[in-house]
Design a protein around this motif. Structure first.
Motif, mmCIF file in Angstrom:
data_model
loop_
_atom_site.group_PDB
_atom_site.id
_atom_site.type_symbol
_atom_site.label_atom_id
_atom_site.label_comp_id
_atom_site.label_asym_id
_atom_site.label_seq_id
_atom_site.Cartn_x
_atom_site.Cartn_y
_atom_site.Cartn_z
ATOM 1 N N ALA A 249 0.850 -1.174 -0.090
ATOM 2 C CA ALA A 249 -0.042 -0.063 0.152
ATOM 3 C C ALA A 249 0.789 1.423 -0.025
ATOM 4 C CB ALA A 249 -0.934 -0.131 1.268
ATOM 5 N N GLN A 250 1.909 1.592 -0.831
ATOM 6 C CA GLN A 250 2.828 2.623 -1.136
ATOM 7 C C GLN A 250 3.423 2.892 0.178
ATOM 8 O OE1 GLN A 250 -0.692 2.885 -2.581
ATOM 9 N NE2 GLN A 250 0.309 1.686 -4.148
ATOM 10 N N GLY A 251 3.637 1.972 1.189
ATOM 11 C CA GLY A 251 4.494 2.495 2.339
ATOM 12 C C GLY A 251 3.582 2.558 3.718
ATOM 13 N N GLN A 252 2.065 2.421 3.414
ATOM 14 C CA GLN A 252 1.097 2.855 4.365
ATOM 15 C C GLN A 252 1.541 1.768 5.637
ATOM 16 O OE1 GLN A 252 -2.728 2.863 3.198
ATOM 17 N NE2 GLN A 252 -3.726 2.416 4.783
ATOM 18 N N ARG A 253 1.281 2.388 6.904
ATOM 19 C CA ARG A 253 1.830 1.862 8.074
ATOM 20 C C ARG A 253 0.364 1.145 8.848
ATOM 21 N NH1 ARG A 253 4.901 5.251 11.521
ATOM 22 N NH2 ARG A 253 3.416 6.567 11.002
ATOM 23 N N VAL A 254 -0.520 2.168 8.764
ATOM 24 C CA VAL A 254 -1.744 1.782 9.516
ATOM 25 C C VAL A 254 -2.866 1.561 8.280
ATOM 26 C CG1 VAL A 254 -3.882 2.749 10.638
ATOM 27 C CG2 VAL A 254 -1.381 3.284 11.511
ATOM 28 N N PHE A 255 -3.485 0.253 8.367
ATOM 29 C CA PHE A 255 -4.050 -0.074 7.267
ATOM 30 C C PHE A 255 -5.660 -0.029 7.470
ATOM 31 C CE2 PHE A 255 -0.242 -2.093 6.516
ATOM 32 C CZ PHE A 255 0.048 -2.006 5.102
ATOM 33 N N ARG A 256 -6.230 -0.208 8.672
ATOM 34 C CA ARG A 256 -7.553 0.071 8.815
ATOM 35 C C ARG A 256 -7.724 -0.047 10.367
ATOM 36 N NH1 ARG A 256 -9.669 -6.254 7.897
ATOM 37 N NH2 ARG A 256 -8.473 -7.338 9.629
ATOM 38 N N LEU A 257 -8.982 0.568 10.816
ATOM 39 C CA LEU A 257 -9.305 0.484 12.454
ATOM 40 C C LEU A 257 -10.689 -0.226 12.544
ATOM 41 C CD1 LEU A 257 -9.311 4.500 13.010
ATOM 42 C CD2 LEU A 257 -7.464 2.828 12.990
ATOM 43 N N LYS A 258 -10.764 -0.939 13.314
ATOM 44 C CA LYS A 258 -11.897 -1.973 13.725
ATOM 45 C C LYS A 258 -12.539 -1.638 14.971
ATOM 46 C CE LYS A 258 -12.139 -4.839 10.223
ATOM 47 N NZ LYS A 258 -13.379 -5.079 9.457
ATOM 48 N N ASP A 272 -18.597 5.187 10.221
ATOM 49 C CA ASP A 272 -17.750 5.211 8.975
ATOM 50 C C ASP A 272 -16.734 6.474 9.320
ATOM 51 O OD1 ASP A 272 -18.952 3.108 8.145
ATOM 52 O OD2 ASP A 272 -20.084 4.165 6.518
ATOM 53 N N TYR A 273 -17.356 7.538 10.121
ATOM 54 C CA TYR A 273 -16.561 9.030 10.131
ATOM 55 C C TYR A 273 -15.240 8.656 10.776
ATOM 56 C CZ TYR A 273 -15.116 13.649 11.887
ATOM 57 O OH TYR A 273 -14.658 14.608 12.141
ATOM 58 N N TYR A 278 -8.307 7.813 9.467
ATOM 59 C CA TYR A 278 -7.053 7.488 10.002
ATOM 60 C C TYR A 278 -6.114 8.049 9.030
ATOM 61 C CZ TYR A 278 -7.076 3.395 6.765
ATOM 62 O OH TYR A 278 -7.183 2.740 5.692
ATOM 63 N N LYS A 279 -6.232 8.257 7.820
ATOM 64 C CA LYS A 279 -5.280 8.436 6.576
ATOM 65 C C LYS A 279 -4.274 9.303 6.921
ATOM 66 C CE LYS A 279 -8.064 5.763 4.305
ATOM 67 N NZ LYS A 279 -8.790 6.090 2.908
ATOM 68 N N ALA A 457 -1.874 6.990 17.255
ATOM 69 C CA ALA A 457 -1.383 5.733 16.841
ATOM 70 C C ALA A 457 -0.009 5.422 17.109
ATOM 71 C CB ALA A 457 -1.784 5.607 15.273
ATOM 72 N N GLU A 458 0.780 6.552 17.442
ATOM 73 C CA GLU A 458 2.042 6.626 17.713
ATOM 74 C C GLU A 458 2.462 7.128 19.091
ATOM 75 O OE1 GLU A 458 3.320 8.126 13.159
ATOM 76 O OE2 GLU A 458 3.720 9.316 14.710
#
Length: 549
Positions: A249-258, A272-273, A278-279, A457-458
């Motif tokens: 994913a082009q170096g993306q580190r965080v992929f999704r929130l659940k 959904d908001y 997280y982008k 997230a960090e």
């Protein structure tokens, strides 16, 4: 109200005391006896249509669905007899008759109940070789969800989410028999505020998240507990991430929130908001400190930035006193960071003009999880007594009139919130404007000194939600390049100024000091707060011990 009646039942030879009114599957979940399920979900109504949860009950001639059978005193249940196992195998064979075997290209692979249960209860010899019935594949049905009708097992979980959680029926079953399909109602799309929850509850690969699709295999992902920063509800979430495979994913580190289950906050759901907000964690990040002079931005080291701050603060205090400094903190900061911001500027330096508020650009709200207050920790700022006088706009207007020598902004975007004209006047009239933030914004192009901060997230810390429930979040990924958590930046500034007592190793050390000083936090620590948080006794909120006021 009378206490619920207790009953005693036996499951697989194990005597269990439980509450009357529960179903067999609810009891087995409580005591850790696994029973497979497709249509059953603890947060939705019971329909009992998949039949994979069949169990044997003494004195009942047929197998019964565990999800729809209430327990009775003296009941004897068997969950793993030969006929039960054979029934599960038959259900799986029926469900897989027309199911495409496309696991290698399915995003649900690795977290699919069909895969899991086939390996546990299936492993049968295939008996049907006729061509499969084909239906629509990869059909976008909303801004965030894509549907594969061939993979659907008609469990109706997603339909019940729309009806019972979102209160907006947008999905239904159409046709009859083996041609029955899941689809949106004619002329509609799946666009309610909880559409992502339909993907969460789908037990197979029928509904997939368009945002996550084809980005990474789930077995590459790590999972960290956290809190959604999208609004003041404070939904409990998981952050799914990977730092070891930069080619994904082009170096993306965080992929999704659940969503993460918390019965006192969001139960099994999130909007959904918050889910897709997280982008910014991996986009347009500020990699290091920068100084801007005459419209030219130059990278500098942290040591240079701290020395510049030290010199300017000392000069300002010597020449005009703390009245020459104003600070705007942020309701996106953790409670620990808000406290250290207050301790540094208000308590140590004597700054009076300090606030935290930010205007809400999208005050959309509902009667479930979405709140108009789009900040995770505004309640924490209120408990700490920050921003009791004046307003953020008043501070900016004073700065535009040349009242301050130093304006310190944390997580703020004045251009977007108050307009470019006002902030341009602020920058012209204020000798040093420090912007401590996560991303490049309209305002970073104007500030004199830019300090890279870390998002939720960090780092670790706590948020206080609108119900005054304090909840923990944990660090998922490492801070981006030279970015630092805000509490670390405050401590670095304090040390540069030579202030004593700034020796925190972790955010937990900051919280322990808060708990000693603020009555509302007394008796709490990170272990006590735990995974689900603690409701604060807000009547205990008061000025901190030793505040001198």
């Amino acid at each position: 109200m009378d206490a619920p009646k207790k009953v005693t039942i036996t499951i697989d030879g194990r005597v269990i005391e439980t509450t009357e009114g529960l179903t067999v599957i609810q009891v087995t979940d409580q005591v850790g006896i696994p029973i497979p399920r497709y249509c059953y979900h603890p947060g939705l109504s019971i329909v009992g249509n998949c039949r994979i949860c069949l169990v044997k009950v003494e004195k009942i001639p047929k197998l019964v669905p565990a999800c729809a059978t209430p327990v009775q005193d003296g009941m004897v249940v068997y969950t793993n007899t030969d006929d039960v196992v054979e029934a599960r195998r038959s259900v799986l064979e029926f469900l897989l008759l027309n199911h495409p075997v496309d696991c290698p290209v399915c995003d649900r692979s690795g977290e699919c109940y069909l895969q899991d249960y086939y390996m546990q209860f299936g492993l049968y010899r295939k008996r049907r070789f006729a061509p499969r019935l084909h239906k629509e594949k990869a059909k976008p049905i909303g801004p965030y969800v894509i549907l594969d009708q061939e993979r659907c097992i008609l469990c109706t979980r997603c339909i019940r989410v729309c009806e019972e959680v979102a209160k907006k029926p947008q999905l239904g079953l159409f046709q009859r028999g083996n041609r029955t399909v899941l689809d949106v109602f004619p002329g509609q799309q799946l666009d309610h505020d909880y559409s992502g929850c339909t993907v969460d509850v789908c037990p197979v690969g029928a509904l997939l998240d368009r945002d996550f699709r084809f980005k990474a295999r789930v077995w590459f992902l790590n999972r960290t507990r956290s809190i959604c920063p999208g609004c003041s509800t404070g939904c409990n979430i998981y952050v799914d991430w990977n730092e070891d495979k930069p080619y994904l994913a082009q170096g993306q580190r965080v992929f999704r929130l659940k969503p993460r289950y918390n019965p006192d906050v969001n139960r099994y759901w999130m909007c959904d908001y918050g889910r897709y907000g997280y982008k910014y964690i991996d986009r347009d990040r500020i990699p290091r400190p920068y100084r801007q002079t005459d419209g030219r931005r130059q990278p500098i080291e942290w040591s240079e930035a701290l020395e510049l701050i030290r010199t300017h603060v000392e000069t300002t205090l010597r020449e005009v006193g703390p009245a020459g400094i104003a600070v705007l903190l942020s309701p996106h900061l953790s409670t620990e960071e808000l406290y250290l911001g207050w301790k540094l500027f208000a308590e140590a330096l004597g700054v009076r003009d300090i606030h935290y508020e930010m205007p809400t650009r999208n005050p959309k709200a509902d009667d479930f999880l979405i709140r108009a207050e789009k900040f995770p920790n505004a309640a924490g700022a209120r408990l700490l007594g920050i921003g009791t006088d004046g307003s953020a706009r008043a501070i900016l207007e004073n700065a535009a009139q040349g009242r301050y020598r130093l304006l310190w902004l944390v997580g703020q975007n004045p251009v977007r919130c108050y307009g470019a004209e006002l902030f341009q006047a602020v920058v012209r009239q204020t000798p040093l404007v420090v912007l401590q933030t996560v991303n490049w914004t309209e305002s970073t192009s104007l500030a004199h000194l830019i300090l890279p901060a870390a998002p939720f997230a960090e780092k670790e810390g706590t948020f206080v939600n609108a119900q005054y429930r304090i909840q923990r979040f944990w660090p998922a990924v490492r801070p981006y390049k030279q970015a630092r958590p805000d509490w670390v930046i405050f401590q670095d500034v304090a040390r540069a100024l030579g202030l004593p007592g700034w020796n925190y190793i972790r955010a937990e050390d900051v919280f322990q000091e808060m708990a000693r000083r603020f009555p509302v936090f007394q008796g709490l620590d990170y272990a006590t707060i735990g995974d689900r948080g603690v409701a604060l006794q807000v009547e205990r909120a008061a000025a901190p011990v030793g505040a001198g006021a």
